[in-house]
Design an enzyme around this catalytic site. Structure first.
Site, PDB file in Angstrom:
ATOM      1  N   CYS A 105       3.338  62.683  72.970  1.00 35.42           N
ATOM      2  CA  CYS A 105       3.196  61.250  73.286  1.00 35.42           C
ATOM      3  C   CYS A 105       1.901  60.971  74.028  1.00 35.42           C
ATOM      4  O   CYS A 105       1.312  59.900  73.889  1.00 35.42           O
ATOM      5  CB  CYS A 105       4.374  60.778  74.143  1.00 35.42           C
ATOM      6  SG  CYS A 105       5.865  60.364  73.220  1.00 35.42           S
TER       7      CYS A 105
ATOM      8  N   GLU B 150       3.778  50.842  65.592  1.00 36.96           N
ATOM      9  CA  GLU B 150       3.905  51.682  66.784  1.00 36.96           C
ATOM     10  C   GLU B 150       2.863  52.802  66.830  1.00 36.96           C
ATOM     11  O   GLU B 150       2.980  53.746  67.605  1.00 36.96           O
ATOM     12  CB  GLU B 150       5.310  52.269  66.846  1.00 36.96           C
ATOM     13  CG  GLU B 150       6.407  51.223  66.918  1.00 36.96           C
ATOM     14  CD  GLU B 150       6.608  50.656  68.311  1.00 36.96           C
ATOM     15  OE1 GLU B 150       6.697  51.442  69.263  1.00 36.96           O
ATOM     16  OE2 GLU B 150       6.690  49.416  68.439  1.00 36.96           O
TER      17      GLU B 150
ATOM     18  N   HIS C 250      10.765  56.840  67.680  1.00 36.11           N
ATOM     19  CA  HIS C 250       9.567  57.075  66.879  1.00 36.11           C
ATOM     20  C   HIS C 250       9.768  58.338  66.057  1.00 36.11           C
ATOM     21  O   HIS C 250      10.506  59.249  66.458  1.00 36.11           O
ATOM     22  CB  HIS C 250       8.324  57.258  67.768  1.00 36.11           C
ATOM     23  CG  HIS C 250       7.911  56.037  68.506  1.00 36.11           C
ATOM     24  ND1 HIS C 250       7.477  56.059  69.819  1.00 36.11           N
ATOM     25  CD2 HIS C 250       7.867  54.739  68.125  1.00 36.11           C
ATOM     26  CE1 HIS C 250       7.177  54.837  70.204  1.00 36.11           C
ATOM     27  NE2 HIS C 250       7.403  54.023  69.200  1.00 36.11           N
TER      28      HIS C 250
END
Length: 445
Positions: A367, A173, A246
């Site tokens: 992000c 990820e 995450h």
């Protein structure tokens, strides 16, 4: 060696919508089906990036990817021209169309894992694009991310790898599960890889653990990192099931400081000890651990306290937390930030930034950016057209106002004119960012 930590923000794409595609991302699910504003979203993101550039930080941008991914639908057996393919695939499965229209590449923290040249054996800056195999909409991104990184970071100083194999054992990820600590950006550092599961591990929690230990180890090998300076930590199952899909939802770090929630890691004390061992002889790590009784995990995730940018600002001797405005609106996080900055710890200031359009899809200020530590020579080799300036900001905001829709409902994805609107925007963007006239798939057909 002189180096800076640059931030490369993903430009939010013209098809930004609330499709609710990410299982385990509470905000994404909560806002499923809501009306988005692509224009507001891109302007919010560009405004954040410009503010940091104005403060003296090196700030760049990464391009959106082409959406819809019509080629993916062709691979699934849909035929005809692009408009016909969208119509027939919508009739078969609106959910599938929402996946190929996703603007998720905007969250550049998932784009790749980056190791600076000071840490690598060949003294090149290494990047591995994430394969993002856990979710359909994100699994479409890897090859285009690799192409974008090659155009933004050309030259022999940079090693842009292929994504890891598209298999669940190597689920990756990106930098959302990676933190680098150091005494200063140009010095050797400790790279922290956080995983949620091992490849063959059976999952019993409410939400899936996305990152595997095997993917972390593979990236460390291909980047040529010193094993003694790598730390592999397991994410807490409690954090994952609370919505921390995450690690960057519960942890952020820069220089020698790690800022994290009490429930971030499966073994918090073991994590601290492992980081201290890896940093021995380089620097003394500083840990800022936020207790559950001061900021409950549900508040940390709802406000995205840890999905903030932790920044070393020019002329300041303490770090700044660039946090979402939701942290100011949440009692526990606002009060914690006030106490934290009033003390004499490493974080001396909190700035609140409005990126609500991204937040509603589960992406905070952190992000939206990919951190890249660059030496002076490497910085000079970056595609200059992708570095934020007054001129680029004016061009990009004008471009967005011209091409982006003010409102977009997920059902509007059926509209064939959205294909051409999006492509027109991206075709114009390639000229602004110096990406070449063959950057996007539609430009090569």
């Amino acid at each position: 060696m002189s180096a800076v930590e640059a931030n490369f923000d993903g430009i939010i794409g013209p098809t930004h919508n609330y499709g609710g595609l990410s299982f385990g991302n509470i905000a994404s699910d909560k806002n499923r089906g809501a009306v988005s504003s692509p224009r507001d979203a891109v302007l919010e993101g560009l405004g954040k990036a410009k503010a940091l550039a104005d403060a003296g930080l090196v700030q760049g941008v990464l391009p959106p990817q082409e959406r819809p991914a019509v080629g993916y639908l062709r691979r699934l057996g849909f035929v005809g021209d692009d408009a016909a393919i969208i119509e027939s695939s919508w009739m078969a499965s609106p959910a599938l169309v929402r996946n190929v229209y996703s603007a998720s590449p905007m969250w550049a923290a998932n784009a790749a894992t980056v190791s600076p040249s000071t840490d690598t054996s060949d003294k090149r800056l290494h990047m591995t694009p994430a394969n993002l195999v856990t979710t359909l909409h994100r699994s479409l991104e890897g090859a285009a991310t690799e192409r974008a990184l090659q155009r933004v970071f050309p030259g022999r100083q940079f090693a842009v790898h292929n994504p890891l194999p598209m298999q669940s054992t190597f689920a990756d990820e990106g930098a959302a599960n990676h933190v680098r600590l150091c005494a200063e950006h140009g010095a050797a550092g400790v790279e922290i890889f956080v995983y949620g599961r091992e490849g063959g591990e059976l999952q019993s929690g409410h939400f899936p653990a996305r990152q595997t230990r095997e993917s972390c180890e593979a990236i460390a090998r291909r980047h040529g990192l010193d094993p003694a300076r790598c730390v592999f930590l397991k994410q807490s199952r409690k954090a994952i099931d609370a919505g921390a899909f995450h690690n960057d939802v519960v942890c952020v770090g820069t220089l020698n400081t790690l800022f994290f929630h009490e429930m971030a890691f499966a073994d918090p004390e073991g994590a601290r000890q492992a980081i201290r061992r890896a940093a021995d002889g380089l620097f003394d790590p500083v840990f800022v651990e936020v207790p559950e009784d001061e900021v409950p995990i549900r508040d940390a995730i709802a406000s995205y306290l840890f999905n903030s940018q932790l920044l070393s600002m020019p002329g300041e001797d303490r770090l700044m937390l660039n946090a979402p405005i939701e942290c100011e609106e949440t009692d526990s996080t606002r009060e914690y930030c006030a106490r934290m900055t009033a003390g004499n710890g490493p974080i001396g200031k909190v700035a609140f930034v409005d990126v609500r359009q991204s937040m509603r899809n589960g992406g905070g200020p952190a992000c939206l950016r990919l951190r890249v530590v660059l030496t002076d020579e490497e910085c000079a080799a970056v595609n200059r057209d992708c570095l934020m300036s007054d001129d680029l900001y004016a061009k990009l905001t004008g471009w967005a106002k011209q091409h982006y829709r003010d409102r977009l409902h997920p059902d509007d994805l059926r509209d064939p004119s959205l294909i051409e609107d999006s492509r027109s925007a991206l075709d114009s963007l390639t000229g602004l960012l110096g990406l070449g006239a063959d950057f996007y798939p539609f430009q090569r057909n």
